[in-house]
Design a protein around this motif. Sequence first.
Motif, PDB file in Angstrom:
ATOM      1  N   ASN A  93       0.843  -1.204   0.000  1.00  0.00           N
ATOM      2  CA  ASN A  93       0.000   0.000   0.000  1.00  0.00           C
ATOM      3  C   ASN A  93       0.879   1.256   0.000  1.00  0.00           C
ATOM      4  O   ASN A  93       0.763   2.134   0.862  1.00  0.00           O
ATOM      5  N   ALA A 108       0.618   4.912   1.158  1.00  0.00           N
ATOM      6  CA  ALA A 108      -0.644   4.809   1.902  1.00  0.00           C
ATOM      7  C   ALA A 108      -1.880   4.864   0.998  1.00  0.00           C
ATOM      8  O   ALA A 108      -2.946   5.293   1.407  1.00  0.00           O
ATOM      9  N   ARG A 150       2.407   0.558   9.507  1.00  0.00           N
ATOM     10  CA  ARG A 150       1.359   1.574   9.511  1.00  0.00           C
ATOM     11  C   ARG A 150      -0.031   0.972   9.721  1.00  0.00           C
ATOM     12  O   ARG A 150      -0.862   1.543  10.414  1.00  0.00           O
ATOM     13  N   ASP A 151      -0.239  -0.204   9.092  1.00  0.00           N
ATOM     14  CA  ASP A 151      -1.595  -0.743   9.063  1.00  0.00           C
ATOM     15  C   ASP A 151      -1.798  -1.978   9.931  1.00  0.00           C
ATOM     16  O   ASP A 151      -2.868  -2.561   9.923  1.00  0.00           O
ATOM     17  N   HIS A 173       3.367   7.662   6.036  1.00  0.00           N
ATOM     18  CA  HIS A 173       2.252   8.094   6.885  1.00  0.00           C
ATOM     19  C   HIS A 173       0.952   8.125   6.078  1.00  0.00           C
ATOM     20  O   HIS A 173       0.953   8.502   4.899  1.00  0.00           O
ATOM     21  N   GLN A 174      -0.128   7.749   6.723  1.00  0.00           N
ATOM     22  CA  GLN A 174      -1.431   7.686   6.040  1.00  0.00           C
ATOM     23  C   GLN A 174      -1.866   9.037   5.493  1.00  0.00           C
ATOM     24  O   GLN A 174      -2.675   9.126   4.573  1.00  0.00           O
ATOM     25  N   GLY A 230      -1.715   9.367   1.764  1.00  0.00           N
ATOM     26  CA  GLY A 230      -2.449   8.447   0.922  1.00  0.00           C
ATOM     27  C   GLY A 230      -3.830   8.908   0.540  1.00  0.00           C
ATOM     28  O   GLY A 230      -4.155  10.096   0.610  1.00  0.00           O
ATOM     29  N   HIS A 250      -6.585   7.715   2.000  1.00  0.00           N
ATOM     30  CA  HIS A 250      -7.491   7.633   3.153  1.00  0.00           C
ATOM     31  C   HIS A 250      -6.841   8.352   4.333  1.00  0.00           C
ATOM     32  O   HIS A 250      -6.505   7.726   5.340  1.00  0.00           O
ATOM     33  N   ALA A 269      -7.551   7.725   8.079  1.00  0.00           N
ATOM     34  CA  ALA A 269      -7.316   6.426   8.717  1.00  0.00           C
ATOM     35  C   ALA A 269      -6.564   6.577  10.032  1.00  0.00           C
ATOM     36  O   ALA A 269      -5.782   7.509  10.223  1.00  0.00           O
ATOM     37  N   GLY A 327      -3.627   5.505  12.027  1.00  0.00           N
ATOM     38  CA  GLY A 327      -2.339   4.855  11.796  1.00  0.00           C
ATOM     39  C   GLY A 327      -2.062   3.940  12.974  1.00  0.00           C
ATOM     40  O   GLY A 327      -2.330   4.288  14.116  1.00  0.00           O
TER      41      GLY A 327
END
Lengths: 309, 142, 222
Positions: free
Chosen positions: A49, A52, A79-80, A108-109, A112, A114, A117, A119
């Motif tokens: 991903n 992100a 991260r996920d 970092h999200q 991305g 989303h 989100a 993290g």
Amino acid sequence: MSRLSEVLAAGRFAVTAEIGPPKHADARKVRELARLLAPCTDAQNLTDNQTAVVRLCSLAAAVHVREAGGEPVLQLTCRDRNRIALQSDLLGAASLGIENVLCLTGDHQKFGNHPQAKGVFDLDSVQLLAMARGMGEGRFLNGEEIKAPPRLFPGAAENPFAGPSAAFRAARLAKKARAGARFIQTQVVYDLAGFQAFMAAVRQLGNPVPVLAGVTPPKSARALKYMQGIPGFRVSEEALRRMEGASDPKEEGIRLAVELIRQLREVPGVAGVHIMAIGWEEAVPRIVEESGLMPRPEIQETDGIGGAA
Amino acid sequence: MTRSEPLLVAFCCYWCAYAAADLAGGMRLSYPPNVRVVEVPCSGRVEPELILRALNEGADGVMVAGCLEGDCHYQRGNLRARRRVERLRRLLEELGVEPERVEMFNLSAAMGPRFAQIVAEMTERLRGLPPRKFQAVEEAGA
Amino acid sequence: MIVAQAKPFPELAQMLQDARRVLVAGCGGCVAVCQAGGEQEARILAEAIRLWAGEQGRPMEARAVVVPRQCEPEWAQSLGPAMDEADVVVSLGCGVGVGFLAEVRPGMRVLPGLNTSFGGGTVSPGVFEERCRMCGDCVLGRTGGICPVARCAKNLWNGPCGGSADGRCEVDPQVSCAWHQIAQRLTARGETGFLEEIAPPKDWSTAGDGGPRRIVREDLAS
Ligand code: SF4
């Protein structure tokens, strides 16, 4: 044993490349790229991903690559996933015969698609490496015994150009090696002098782990400028000038990458290159060929499905 | 409540705008009589609450008048007042009140004619806005 | 202190649609210091509610009160009679205050007027920064007083990450990279041990991930 580990153990100059899984559920392209890259690279990274943005999961993509005859490097970010999911994925990967795992903290999200989100960041990349090593040795993070420990070949990333200094980045690389990294893939190198300073610092620390230098063929001056704007990227003025002046930017991009690889091979301590040409993978076979890195070493295929024998 | 002329409340700093209002009167300059001048020790004294209160109690518009920038008797009171008025205007928008009903001005004590002109301009502006629906002025429990 | 900021008024207006008598309860604690929920802000909000309601053609009563700290049961309780005169309460306390007031009159709607934001302080007038995430296991003694939980966007324990550039965080160039600062400070002090050692994973069970937290002090208990 993973093919990548054997190439490195044999002291051969390694070549890896990157495959970005798609933003949909059709994996034909991943298999196609695996077939394209397998003959000219020793292993193929499957990004997790990346930046992100939600994509087909790296573990599934790694299986596709393996089935298409490639040698996957599973990228795994913190991260996920928390420590429960990470350990579970490591067991799962090993059960599918995927040993190469690049342990990352992750973008970092916020960058991305989303950004709302949550993290996870339960562990960081160094802790993930240590955990992967521990699991290989038969221990879960909590100390519990693993009956059939996963066979893993953990690696890590490092950015020679990030702060606070090249010496600090080299020290962090050494820390990752201590934590369990068996190979390092670096951020994209354009600034050769900066990279050499970093490698000098790495050598001072005793070359603790094989380093694969990151290379990206620039497609255009614009692409290069874009990269310049990303924190932690360093683009040399010369590369920029050459791309701007090029009548055929793509040709010039390939030439630049080939020259860089030839120069990187001369830097003491560099054990290979990691070619990141997401969206332009077709360029990779030519780059490898023109860099004089063909043919790739033959490695005896040993069966490694499941836990350590 | 109907009114022929909009009601304008002017919070005027003692050191400048209040004196300017005084001067305008002394000079017999004509300006709309619908303004209610409230003397304050500094424009920085005018909390947002006071402005909202004035609007709640029937004012159509409120002007805050302080010294020229750099001339505040208390150093930065007028600068603070301006920032507060700006913030309040954003709130007014969220409350469904036209932000142009409230404005900050800077004057010196010698600017009598300018004071008269500002009052005339504000009055003109308020005339152009739709009439406000006032609520009964009643503080619960008070 | 607990740093908070006003909820956008339209969000509050949505929740106040059918109110008639609103009690705006300010708090004299942290939220007064950060000028989000003290006496003055409570009075401003009460006026604002009246103005908004009046413009809607549906006058509402709105009254402001303040107690020294809404997070003290006695002070929260003291608002009971005033709450009885209202049909909706807007608390300008932090989330603790809102919760405590809701406990005072469980049958009543107590709305949050603020977004409780973080444990932080004023770094310059009007600028507040997060310093503490209240994780229940303080490590500041090892990190040079700079918190990797509250100040690093990725909660790293072995930083800085590869996005740290020129001392700035990759996530927001307005913000300093916490690990850059930690590295600088510890290096300047000659305490590089922590930077070299592999910091083990954090135990998040004390950080709220173990469920709502509770501290019992026998020596203070009644
Ligand atoms: S740049 Fe620094 S503060 Fe930001 S995520 Fe990376 S290590 Fe943390």
